[in-house]
Motif scaffolding. Structure first.
Motif, mmCIF file in Angstrom:
data_model
loop_
_atom_site.group_PDB
_atom_site.id
_atom_site.type_symbol
_atom_site.label_atom_id
_atom_site.label_comp_id
_atom_site.label_asym_id
_atom_site.label_seq_id
_atom_site.Cartn_x
_atom_site.Cartn_y
_atom_site.Cartn_z
ATOM 1 N N GLN A 186 -5.714 6.917 3.517
ATOM 2 C CA GLN A 186 -5.689 5.537 4.020
ATOM 3 C C GLN A 186 -4.559 5.288 5.035
ATOM 4 O O GLN A 186 -4.820 4.813 6.136
ATOM 5 C CB GLN A 186 -5.603 4.553 2.853
ATOM 6 C CG GLN A 186 -6.917 4.349 2.120
ATOM 7 C CD GLN A 186 -8.012 3.793 2.996
ATOM 8 O OE1 GLN A 186 -8.810 4.545 3.558
ATOM 9 N NE2 GLN A 186 -8.039 2.483 3.147
ATOM 10 N N GLY A 244 -10.771 2.560 1.227
ATOM 11 C CA GLY A 244 -9.884 1.786 0.357
ATOM 12 C C GLY A 244 -10.604 1.221 -0.846
ATOM 13 O O GLY A 244 -10.106 1.299 -1.982
ATOM 14 N N GLN A 292 0.816 -1.211 0.000
ATOM 15 C CA GLN A 292 0.000 0.000 0.000
ATOM 16 C C GLN A 292 0.852 1.264 0.000
ATOM 17 O O GLN A 292 0.554 2.221 -0.720
ATOM 18 C CB GLN A 292 -0.947 0.010 1.212
ATOM 19 C CG GLN A 292 -1.932 -1.157 1.256
ATOM 20 C CD GLN A 292 -2.757 -1.277 -0.009
ATOM 21 O OE1 GLN A 292 -2.340 -1.916 -0.964
ATOM 22 N NE2 GLN A 292 -3.914 -0.667 -0.024
ATOM 23 N N HIS A 303 -11.992 2.653 6.986
ATOM 24 C CA HIS A 303 -10.807 2.183 6.277
ATOM 25 C C HIS A 303 -11.192 1.290 5.095
ATOM 26 O O HIS A 303 -10.631 1.428 4.002
ATOM 27 C CB HIS A 303 -9.913 1.407 7.252
ATOM 28 C CG HIS A 303 -8.546 1.141 6.718
ATOM 29 N ND1 HIS A 303 -7.618 2.124 6.499
ATOM 30 C CD2 HIS A 303 -7.940 -0.031 6.338
ATOM 31 C CE1 HIS A 303 -6.500 1.604 6.019
ATOM 32 N NE2 HIS A 303 -6.678 0.291 5.905
#
Length: 574
Positions: free
Chosen positions: A461, A493, A420, A489
């Motif tokens: 995020q 995302g 990520q 979250h």
């Protein structure tokens, strides 16, 4: 006998040859760029008509000049400007047919854009506006949106004057035709709201591109600027399109010349059934370009309408070559192409010289060719690659691991973080490339707006992950804060990924990518969708099998077997 054959073949062997006709002088037109020029033959006399343009102080001009030719390499300039003339302007569409010289559109003083149409009569040296003053008694008279930087013109002997796309405060998609016989405008392609930058079947909105007529009904264009004014795209671009006004259809053909803006096109004189479009000059290095192979001043591009292919050719010179330039006016003569003025791309100055490129479509084939092996990289390509890598690969599969590949250890967690964070670093770098690639109004179109939202969601995020509440101990209920954080979250995302994948799909069309890029991307996107859908249902099945049998109880006295359980009865029930 050999000497005779050499004399007969010498014009063929010469190919395309530059010759200076007239240098700048006190009796010639002042230096300029983005002007208009026409070639008119009346009886045994031939004339070049020069009108308007942009001065060195970036101001529009309104003067009219005639070059009365004694032959292709000599003549005299004279100023024929009169009180009645089109308003001062530059970057207009122009052409000549049947003894008349025509101009349309353009940009004037203080960014005033025009949608008018004017005719110059070489016999009387008079300008006349058509389509407006001549038809005041016509109700609902249509006029196109004002613009500059369009492409088009009129084929010698034809009556249809084409104006293709261009720019005012926005990029235009439409293609217009003015009929010099009926003095009426018509939109023949992309009427208001019918076209957009996400369809690959016609050229996207642009300005400052090169264009010319192949015949009375066919227009060919090359390059231009597709960025800014409510659109995002290459600037310069290097695509080639042909429009057929009889079938109202566009066809794209493979390109070879280096992408450019402010280039110029003209037809070489036809000979022995051969036709060629000549592309010359232009600006190839803009703020959007990272690296390009610049074309030397001796190089021209030739487009063959019969085979729909480009080739690059080296020209010859009788004494010297014209310097590399852009924003020139080019027009077809009897034995070649005339070119006047323009912008010196090396010195940054304007030019006022007149050149003649001797040759025709047949002899041009005998010039030395150059391979189409030039390299070109711009910020749009870098932006697209970074976004595909960042969101399409790292972020997608990082989220997949967190969703479907959790294990009892922390390996999955660290892998999720690495993917990520790497994906978002690529996203930020890609965002910077996107800002650098768009000339103006960076977020004035769908792809830009969605991209901004995606980048913001991506940055949020890891920030909200830092403030996540701790997981509860085994067999303990999650806190409200934990449940709320997991929702935010997960929602942020998922929304970011879905928007990113959709925006990348739009981007492959905005960027004018080749069809192979579309195929590769959408096949990969299909694989991502299938893997995630299959994984979702597989996880659902596993969770159902692993659920504790809290609603079942063993039948007293029976062995533990799936067949020996019964539903629990509520307390108090028998």
């Amino acid at each position: 006998m050999l000497f005779v054959w050499i004399l007969l073949l010498s014009p063929v062997l010469a190919g395309l040859e530059w010759q200076l006709v007239a240098n700048e002088s006190s009796t010639s037109p002042p230096r300029r760029s983005d002007h208009a020029m026409g070639f008119v033959s009346l009886g045994n006399s031939s004339y070049l008509i020069l009108f308007a343009g942009r001065s060195y102080s970036n101001q529009p001009m309104h003067d009219t000049w005639i070059f009365e030719m004694q032959d292709n390499t000599a003549g005299v300039w004279r100023n024929v400007t009169k009180s009645m003339h089109p308003p001062a302007r530059f970057s207009m569409v122009y052409g000549s047919s049947d003894g008349y010289f025509y101009i349309a559109t353009g940009e004037g003083i203080n960014q005033q854009y025009f949608n008018d149409f004017w005719k110059f009569d070489t016999r009387t040296n008079e300008w006349t506006e058509l389509g407006r003053t001549a038809m005041l008694n016509v109700t609902n008279l249509f006029h196109p949106q004002s613009r500059y930087g369009a492409a088009g013109g009129i084929f010698p002997g034809g009556s249809k004057f084409f104006v293709h796309q261009g720019f005012s405060h926005t990029r235009h998609f439409d293609t217009l035709v003015f009929d010099v016989n009926t003095m009426e405008w018509n939109i023949v392609d992309c009427k208001a709201g019918q076209c957009n930058s996400y369809t690959p079947y016609y050229p996207h909105a642009r300005c400052l591109h090169a264009g010319t007529l192949l015949d009375p009904n066919k227009l060919v264009i090359f390059g231009g600027c597709l960025s800014g004014g409510g659109t995002g795209g290459e600037c310069p671009s290097g695509d080639t399109w042909m429009f057929d006004s009889q079938t109202l259809s566009w066809t794209e053909y493979p390109s070879c010349p280096v992408p450019r803006i402010y280039g110029s096109m003209a037809m070489l004189p036809s000979r022995r059934g051969q036709n060629r479009v000549l592309l010359y000059g232009g600006i190839e290095d803009t703020p959007q370009v990272i690296q390009t192979t610049k074309s030397p001043a001796t190089l021209v591009g030739l487009f063959d309408p019969s085979t729909r292919t480009w080739s690059l050719h080296k020209t010859n010179a009788k004494q010297s070559f014209p310097v590399s330039r852009a924003s020139v006016a080019m027009v077809t003569g009897h034995d070649g192409i005339f070119m006047f003025g323009g912008y010196d791309v090396n010195r940054g100055s304007l030019l006022g010289d007149l050149w003649f490129l001797r040759g025709d479509a047949y002899t041009a084939q005998n010039t030395a060719t150059v391979s189409c092996s030039g390299s070109f990289t711009n910020f749009i390509l870098a932006h697209g690659c970074l976004m595909v890598i960042g969101w399409g690969i790292f972020t997608v599969w990082g989220a997949f691991i967190a969703r479907y590949a959790k294990s009892s250890g922390k390996t999955w967690f660290y892998l999720h973080i690495i993917l990520q964070v790497t994906g978002q670093l690529c996203s930020i770098a890609g965002f910077i490339m996107a800002v650098l690639s768009v000339q103006s109004q960076h977020f004035g179109f769908a792809h830009g707006i969605i991209g901004l939202v995606v980048v913001i969601l991506g940055i949020l995020q890891p920030i909200n992950a830092v403030f996540r509440p701790l997981l509860p101990k085994p067999y303990c209920r999650k806190s409200f804060r934990r449940i709320l954080w997991e929702f935010i979250h997960h929602f942020g995302g998922t929304s970011g990924i879905l928007l990113a994948l959709a925006n990348i799909s739009l981007g492959v069309f905005v960027a004018n990518t080749r069809s192979v890029a579309w195929v590769v991307w959408f096949v990969y996107l299909g694989i991502v969708v299938v893997v995630n859908v299959v994984s979702h249902f597989a996880q659902e099945c596993l969770e159902n099998r692993r659920k504790p049998m809290e609603f079942l109880e063993l039948i007293p006295g029976s062995e533990k077997s799936i067949y020996n359980y019964k539903p629990k009865m509520a307390e108090g029930n028998v």
